[in-house]
Write a protein that holds these residues in place. Sequence first.
Motif, short mmCIF file in Angstrom:
data_model
loop_
_atom_site.label_atom_id
_atom_site.label_comp_id
_atom_site.label_asym_id
_atom_site.label_seq_id
_atom_site.Cartn_x
_atom_site.Cartn_y
_atom_site.Cartn_z
N SER A 91 -12.55 10.30 36.93
CA SER A 91 -13.62 10.96 36.17
C SER A 91 -13.03 11.55 34.89
N VAL A 92 -13.92 11.85 33.96
CA VAL A 92 -13.48 12.45 32.69
C VAL A 92 -14.39 13.62 32.37
N ASP A 93 -13.79 14.77 32.13
CA ASP A 93 -14.54 15.93 31.66
C ASP A 93 -14.13 16.12 30.20
N HIS A 94 -14.89 15.44 29.33
CA HIS A 94 -14.45 15.45 27.93
C HIS A 94 -14.62 16.83 27.29
N ALA A 99 -8.87 14.34 32.11
CA ALA A 99 -9.21 13.19 32.97
C ALA A 99 -8.62 13.45 34.34
N THR A 290 -18.31 10.29 33.75
CA THR A 290 -17.86 11.00 32.55
C THR A 290 -19.04 11.80 31.98
#
Length: 459
Positions: A91-94, A99, A290
């Motif tokens: 997953s990505v927490d921008h 990441a 994301t």
Amino acid sequence: MRHGTVTEPARILVVGGGYVGMYTALRLQRQLRAELRAGAVEIVVVTPEPYMTYQPFLPEAAAGSISPRHVVVPLRRVLHGCRILIGEVRSVDHAKRTATLSTLATAEEGTGAVDLPYDELVIAPGSVSRTLPVPGLPDHGIGFKTVEEAIGLRNHVIEQMDIASSTRDPALRDAALTFVFVGGGYAGVEALAELEDMARYTARYYHNLKPEDLRWVLVEASDRILPEVGAEMGRYAIRELRGRNIDVRLETRLESCEDRIAVLSDGTRLPTRTVVWTAGVRPAPVLAATDLPRDERGRLRCTAQLAVEGVAHAWAAGDAAAVPDVTAEEPGRECAPNAQHAVRQAKVLAENIAASLRGQPLKEYAHAYAGSVASLGLHKGVAHVYGRKLKGYPAWFMHRAYHLSRVPTFNRKARVLAEWTLSGLFKREIVSLGSLEHPRAEFELAAAPPPDHGDKPSS
Ligand SMILES: Cc1cc2nc3c(=O)[nH]c(=O)nc-3n(C[C@H](O)[C@H](O)[C@H](O)COP(=O)(O)OP(=O)(O)OC[C@H]3O[C@@H](n4cnc5c(N)ncnc54)[C@H](O)[C@@H]3O)c2cc1C
């Protein structure tokens, strides 16, 4: 710099080591040579495999014309200025520039996933097979996107010929010799055409199999195949395949393949042990995990500069990205998911990241689709490139010349050329190494306790 520190290098995280991932990292390592040497920047590539797969060569790998090792490019050798992490981004927490990934080490240690902070994100996880809810497909189908699938399929086809040759059961023989491919794009057509060609040749070494005993079926839902080469060349490809006794069924769908029977929408029931699914692709599932904007098909919304729309420090290209086609006459069109765009987008993407780090203006990605080439087996092909249409041997030769010029690294070009040259001098490889998939089987058998037949030890 990350978290306001000035001592840490700016981290560029590249998700995926395919066309876009490899070419972007390669160009970045050239563009940012001074920054890398000064320790101001680091490039981290996260990829499940330590190699990039040159997918257009998979059909030839399945046919045995190119060995599997030469269809892939070792990332550690090519990307010597980057850190390669074998793993998968989950997953990505921008918003937090983080990441979450699982690596081989986290799996071994049982520690689950780890967080990796970054400053710039290049997200290029490509696509996966687009399946439909066809009963039996998850249990009996196989895709054609990876080198493992291509080689597994080659071994499987030869194994089916061995089964057919040795059985006395006519129903088993028919099922073993029936091969169903679903999807008439270049992956499906090239895979079927190359494997059929290989099997036709291999049949001559069996005392009780003739090429006509093998049944190859191509199932396509629309009224054409190979849309990439245009309508006229697509019609030629159908004639070519039908001339080889391949059963091309247009406007037909696979309805189910339970109990090893492929049922088609025209009512045909085909007992078969082989269903190859190549009916299109969908964006990699990680994109849904994301906080980046996606379109209705699940691809990341991008600008023509290959930045993710409305978000700073995130970039994308290739099969995972919806990139506007600025060369199209009709507005609103997007670039098709193919290698032609992926390679060129990667170059612009890397240059734009370097430019943005240096506060320079960004470029737009513009490439008018040049057409396509496709192989239909040894010495057979079809091409429509820059308005020129070719078929038969010239198209096949063009296909080889084009892909030889495109496969990354001089090393791989030389090896592929050497293999093609040698295969012109010697007979084709007809061996199946299916047992490679179970390397411990022989030893397990040897190490197993002997069967107890109830014999008493003699005193
Ligand atoms: C059989 C076949 C033949 C083809 N022939 C042609 C052709 O002749 N001409 C043409 O133009 N195109 C062709 N294509 C299409 C072309 O290969 C793709 O369009 C191209 O590979 C897209 O590049 P990409 O970088 O977006 O994705 P890929 O090259 O698929 O790379 C994606 C990478 O990301 C990795 N990844 C996925 N999920 C994660 C994750 N969560 N974390 C980390 N990494 C991840 C994958 O393992 C992979 O390494 C063909 C495709 C196939 C399957």
